[in-house]
Enzyme design. Sequence first.
Site, short mmCIF file in Angstrom:
data_model
loop_
_atom_site.label_atom_id
_atom_site.label_comp_id
_atom_site.label_asym_id
_atom_site.label_seq_id
_atom_site.Cartn_x
_atom_site.Cartn_y
_atom_site.Cartn_z
N ARG A 170 14.64 8.04 46.02
CA ARG A 170 13.44 8.68 45.31
C ARG A 170 12.52 7.73 45.13
NH1 ARG A 170 15.19 10.94 39.93
NH2 ARG A 170 16.55 11.90 41.37
N GLU A 230 25.67 13.32 33.68
CA GLU A 230 25.40 13.99 34.80
C GLU A 230 26.41 14.22 35.95
OE1 GLU A 230 21.67 12.66 36.72
OE2 GLU A 230 20.44 13.26 35.21
N HIS A 252 25.57 12.50 39.59
CA HIS A 252 24.83 11.43 39.78
C HIS A 252 25.84 10.39 39.91
CE1 HIS A 252 21.29 8.77 38.48
NE2 HIS A 252 22.31 7.98 38.40
#
Length: 275
Positions: free
Chosen positions: A112, A246, A249
């Site tokens: 990202r 999460e 993740h």
Amino acid sequence: MTRLSASVRVSTALRGIVTALAALAAVTAAPPTADAKPEPHAPADFVALSSVDRTIIQEMRYFTPHNFVGERIDGYRQPLCILTHPAAEALHKAQQRLLRQGYSLKVYDCYRPQRAVDHFVRWAEDLDDEAMKAEFYPNVDKSRLFADGYIAEKSGHSRGSTVDLTLVKLPAKHTRPYHPGEPLVPCYAPGNERFPDNSVDMGTGFDCFDTLSHTLDPRIQGEQRANRLRLKTTLESLGFVNLAEEWWHYTYKPESYPDTYFDFPVSAGSLADHR
């Protein structure tokens, strides 16, 4: 040649010289055009996941408007999973194990760029923009997103060895596209009520800003817990570390770039074998 024609020719030549000099002066006097800043590129050991394993399903959410912001995120030029080569190879090994069990990995996000993280930060600071609240953070006040750790100014994804992913039971069913403006359902609603993702039921949808997304939350039991543990056990046996808050993740360790946050765009052109 007459004296008149010679004069005309000399005059014409002089006019041409004067015109050329004037043009040169204009170019010289014009302000310099700022050079376009070249886009950064990935180091040579970043790869497209599909070049390592073509069987892993890719549903790159931030290339689409189906995310907590509600629009394509800055820096996502193509729906492409990019990772460091060691992380991609480890996912390939995980996929080989899971295929034998009748499952496939599906990635939602990989590398990202920092500009995408900056986009998240700008969105989080705009407290009036709650277009996607009903699905992704129905129980969280938007003013709490930074304090509660859902949004941060840096992301491990920008280092290239972190991936958001889930499991899909084979044969994979079709996932219909999200239509902006369609009614939203809370990300923790029962699986048959949430957006029809073709993944197994993990108890919440991807990017659900809720404590139910904590990987080992005791309220998640039965098949949902078994699905989370199947993903967790498989990935951790191959060097991935889960973020406890999460379930989707995971970061491959040791990271190739533990202290570097890259900003090259998500596109094939950012990679060495496409430059």
